[in-house]
Scaffold this active site. Sequence first.
Site, PDB file in Angstrom:
ATOM      1  N   HIS A   1      -1.172   0.836  -9.610  1.00 15.99           N
ATOM      2  CA  HIS A   1      -1.865  -0.034  -8.647  1.00 15.99           C
ATOM      3  C   HIS A   1      -2.563  -1.188  -9.390  1.00 15.99           C
ATOM      4  O   HIS A   1      -3.768  -1.411  -9.222  1.00 15.99           O
ATOM      5  CB  HIS A   1      -2.863   0.756  -7.794  1.00 15.99           C
ATOM      6  CG  HIS A   1      -3.311   0.010  -6.569  1.00 15.99           C
ATOM      7  ND1 HIS A   1      -3.601   0.613  -5.377  1.00 15.99           N
ATOM      8  CD2 HIS A   1      -3.516  -1.321  -6.361  1.00 15.99           C
ATOM      9  CE1 HIS A   1      -3.985  -0.303  -4.493  1.00 15.99           C
ATOM     10  NE2 HIS A   1      -3.932  -1.499  -5.076  1.00 15.99           N
TER      11      HIS A   1
ATOM     12  N   ARG B   1       0.858  -1.190   0.000  1.00 14.01           N
ATOM     13  CA  ARG B   1       0.000   0.000   0.000  1.00 14.01           C
ATOM     14  C   ARG B   1       0.892   1.237   0.000  1.00 14.01           C
ATOM     15  O   ARG B   1       1.965   1.244   0.609  1.00 14.01           O
ATOM     16  CB  ARG B   1      -0.879   0.052   1.249  1.00 14.01           C
ATOM     17  CG  ARG B   1      -2.129  -0.774   1.155  1.00 14.01           C
ATOM     18  CD  ARG B   1      -3.146  -0.205   0.148  1.00 14.01           C
ATOM     19  NE  ARG B   1      -4.334  -1.033   0.079  1.00 14.01           N
ATOM     20  CZ  ARG B   1      -4.519  -2.038  -0.774  1.00 14.01           C
ATOM     21  NH1 ARG B   1      -3.583  -2.345  -1.658  1.00 14.01           N
ATOM     22  NH2 ARG B   1      -5.641  -2.721  -0.774  1.00 14.01           N
TER      23      ARG B   1
END
Length: 314
Positions: free
Chosen positions: A277, A229
Amino acid sequence: MTLLIALGTGDPNPWVTKFREFLPGMQIAKLGNDFDPDEIQYAMSWYHPVGSLSNLPNLRAIFSMGAGVDHLFRDPNLPDVPMARIVDSDLTNRMTEYVVMHTLNILRQSRRYRTQQLQGVWQDDDLQPVASDIRVGIMGMGVLGSDAARKLALLGFKVAGWSTSEKQIDGVKSYCGSSNLPPFLARTDILISLLPLTPETRGIINSKMLKGLARDGRVPAPSLINAGRGGLQIEDDILACLDDGIIHEAVLDVFQTEPLPPTSRLWSHPNVTVTPHNASVSNPLAIGRSIAEKIKTLESGGKLLNSVHRDRGY
Ligand code: NDP
Ligand code: OXD
């Protein structure tokens, strides 16, 4: 009985189609459309708008559309119902592909040879290192980290993992707990982050951590791959460490702000790879089926699989 698709980002329609196929007896509702809150028993979330899961009096469970659940905990009004995350071979294999590809790219200096090609330069070193010369360290040895560790070990890398609890994986050395972080870092040439974002891990990839990596390896300097993350990393620290030669390369799939702002220097840094991502995306076919199976299990009186520990935040 209704399943609510609660996406704050992305297109809900492929999910609606798949859930209609996998859960024929269930109504499928989307946030933004009219639905009766009393009818909602299940919700699937990906960054659902904060507060949008409150006031669903018959909600029985929330499913994260991905492996990560930090997006659920950012909602201060998150209902107090069981939650589950994704554990699925499709998601795991996609992540392992990403990690193995970028680890090999670093080993084989792909960035350098691409630059040399663009410049028409034919130049090689005396003897390149092989996988068994390189020490990979994986932070986060859960479902994704363990699979990547096994496959990198099969390729010959010297692999170690760092996690909260000790792991037993053939050919992979286990380090656990904060006291074992410094020795884990000190033996690591390529640091891979597959940690969840929790209050304990936020900002963990900072200058101090990067300065703690190995200085005696067969690489110009250690490198970083973060597909966990963005909140794990301090991007100014990563850039400063790249500029100072403390780390050689950074491969980043996740960012403090997503999409990565156009003004970020990460876009143009010669030793940074930016991916949007998508190290491992949630495929409605595989992930929809996995969530549908969990709902069927609950409906037949079974236990919720892959449940999230609220106290741990992952
Ligand atoms: P898991 O929950 O299976 O694994 C998490 C691992 O992190 C565990 O090994 C856990 O230790 C370890 N861990 C958690 N907190 C700490 C801490 N404070 N110190 C040391 N170790 C810690 O998750 P997954 O492997 O399924 O997924 C990992 C993350 O990958 C997700 O949370 C998500 O953020 C990210 N992800 C990113 C994707 C992308 O496309 N970029 C796609 C999918 C996931 P222990 O085993 O002892 O509990
Ligand atoms: C996930 C992700 O958590 O895609 O699954 O980031």
